[in-house]
Design an enzyme around this catalytic site. Structure first.
Site, PDB file in Angstrom:
ATOM      1  N   SER A 155       0.832  -1.200   0.000  1.00 29.85           N
ATOM      2  CA  SER A 155       0.000   0.000   0.000  1.00 29.85           C
ATOM      3  C   SER A 155       0.872   1.258   0.000  1.00 29.85           C
ATOM      4  CB  SER A 155      -0.962  -0.034   1.199  1.00 29.85           C
ATOM      5  OG  SER A 155      -1.947   0.952   1.106  1.00 29.85           O
ATOM      6  N   ASP A 252     -10.121  -3.502  -4.746  1.00 27.27           N
ATOM      7  CA  ASP A 252      -9.310  -2.437  -4.151  1.00 27.27           C
ATOM      8  C   ASP A 252      -9.411  -1.158  -4.989  1.00 27.27           C
ATOM      9  OD1 ASP A 252      -7.248  -0.858  -3.087  1.00 27.27           O
ATOM     10  OD2 ASP A 252      -5.928  -2.566  -2.776  1.00 27.27           O
ATOM     11  N   HIS A 282      -8.026  -5.128   0.712  1.00 30.16           N
ATOM     12  CA  HIS A 282      -6.799  -4.413   1.044  1.00 30.16           C
ATOM     13  C   HIS A 282      -6.285  -4.856   2.417  1.00 30.16           C
ATOM     14  CE1 HIS A 282      -4.298  -0.922  -0.092  1.00 30.16           C
ATOM     15  NE2 HIS A 282      -4.123  -0.781   1.197  1.00 30.16           N
TER      16      HIS A 282
END
Length: 319
Positions: A155, A252, A282
């Site tokens: 991320s 996502d 996620h």
């Protein structure tokens, strides 16, 4: 495609926030509270050793942690945690680092970086660059001088890993990382990113699109989002970057920009393996103990990295 049923059951039991306004303090507290679930009832994954060190950073000390696997060492991996550039530390990702060390037979180096909003861009990136340079400079004593060195992240951490790859490509031609592992990366913070279909769908209960709209300005603090150090997808030239394994999730909001980044890397003759999972959300790497599908996905992602490194080694041997 429907989410994995075990994951969906977990999500159904989670409280729905009363407000869409992002509460960073609550976000950080929730991350700390989640740590026992990442470890599981069997306890931490065993590794040969763990060593804490401190590096001198631009605004103070940077904590790093070195995990050495049992058995023969096959390289070094430098990993950055996610958390929207505002949450996280090397303690929280200890279970993930142990898993990386065990499954890849690599020495794993994790490092803290300063968090927004208290320390906005480029503070966190500057700290990551210090740790990345240190890892490259000490690769011989860590994972062996002839073994691969990988940069990775999840991320926001994958954003930092991608940017580190860009910066060091220009800073150290031919002497940077051998591969990059980017798990559901954020690679485009520009306002136009909110027009992508995966953002508009807002289908991931673990990462709502409104959270991205709040996290990006907290991190950038008014800096131009078209700067490739914030949005690597905005870079004019992606050639010469390390081969990439990119894992994306169908639901996502970051999915489409990561796929576009993979396409642009391929267009720049950078080897890419893009892996997509349709049944996970996620942050799946933190759920491997409780969600078997997440465990399988993590295993598949790491297999992709091993395959990429083997291809690179074979190509180097023939040249």
């Amino acid at each position: 495609m429907a989410l994995d049923p075990i994951l969906q059951q977990m999500l159904n039991q989670m409280p729905i926030p009363a407000s869409e306004k992002l509460d960073i303090a609550a976000y950080r507290a929730a991350a700390e509270a989640f740590r026992p679930m990442m470890v599981g009832p069997e306890g931490p994954i065993a590794v040969a050793s763990i060593e804490d060190r401190t590096l001198s950073g631009p605004r103070g000390d940077i904590a790093i942690r070195i995990y050495r696997p049992s058995g023969a060492v096959e390289g070094t991996l430098h990993h950055y945690y996610g958390g929207g550039w505002s949450v996280g530390n090397i303690d929280i990702i200890d279970p993930i680092a142990r898993r990386l060390a065990r499954d890849l037979s690599m020495v794993v180096v994790t490092s803290n970086y300063r968090l927004a909003p208290e320390n906005p861009f480029p503070a966190g990136l500057d700290d990551c660059l210090v740790a990345a340079r240190w890892t490259l400079d000490h690769a011989g004593e860590l994972g062996g001088g002839d073994q691969p060195v990988v940069v990775s992240g999840e991320s926001a951490g994958a954003n930092l890993a991608a940017v580190v790859g860009l910066v060091l490509r220009d800073e150290r031609p031919g002497r940077s990382f051998d591969a990059q592992l980017l798990v559901h990366p954020a690679v485009d913070l520009r306002d136009t990113s909110f027009q992508r279909a995966s953002v508009l769908a807002d289908a991931d209960p673990s990462l709502r699109s409104h959270s991205l709209r709040q996290l990006y300005p907290l991190y950038s603090a008014g800096h131009d989002h078209a700067d490739p150090r914030l949005s690597p997808l905005a870079a004019d030239d992606l050639s010469g970057l390390p081969p990439a394994v990119i894992a994306v999730l169908t639901v996502d909001p970051l999915r489409d920009e990561a796929v576009e980044y993979a396409d642009r890397l391929r267009a720049a003759d950078v080897p890419v393996e893009l892996i997509e999972f349709g049944n996970l959300t996620h942050g799946f790497t933190g759920l491997t103990v409780v969600v078997p599908a997440a465990d399988r996905a993590f295993t598949r992602t790491l297999a992709g990295l091993r395959h990429m490194l083997a291809r690179k080694s074979a190509t180097t041997a023939r040249s």
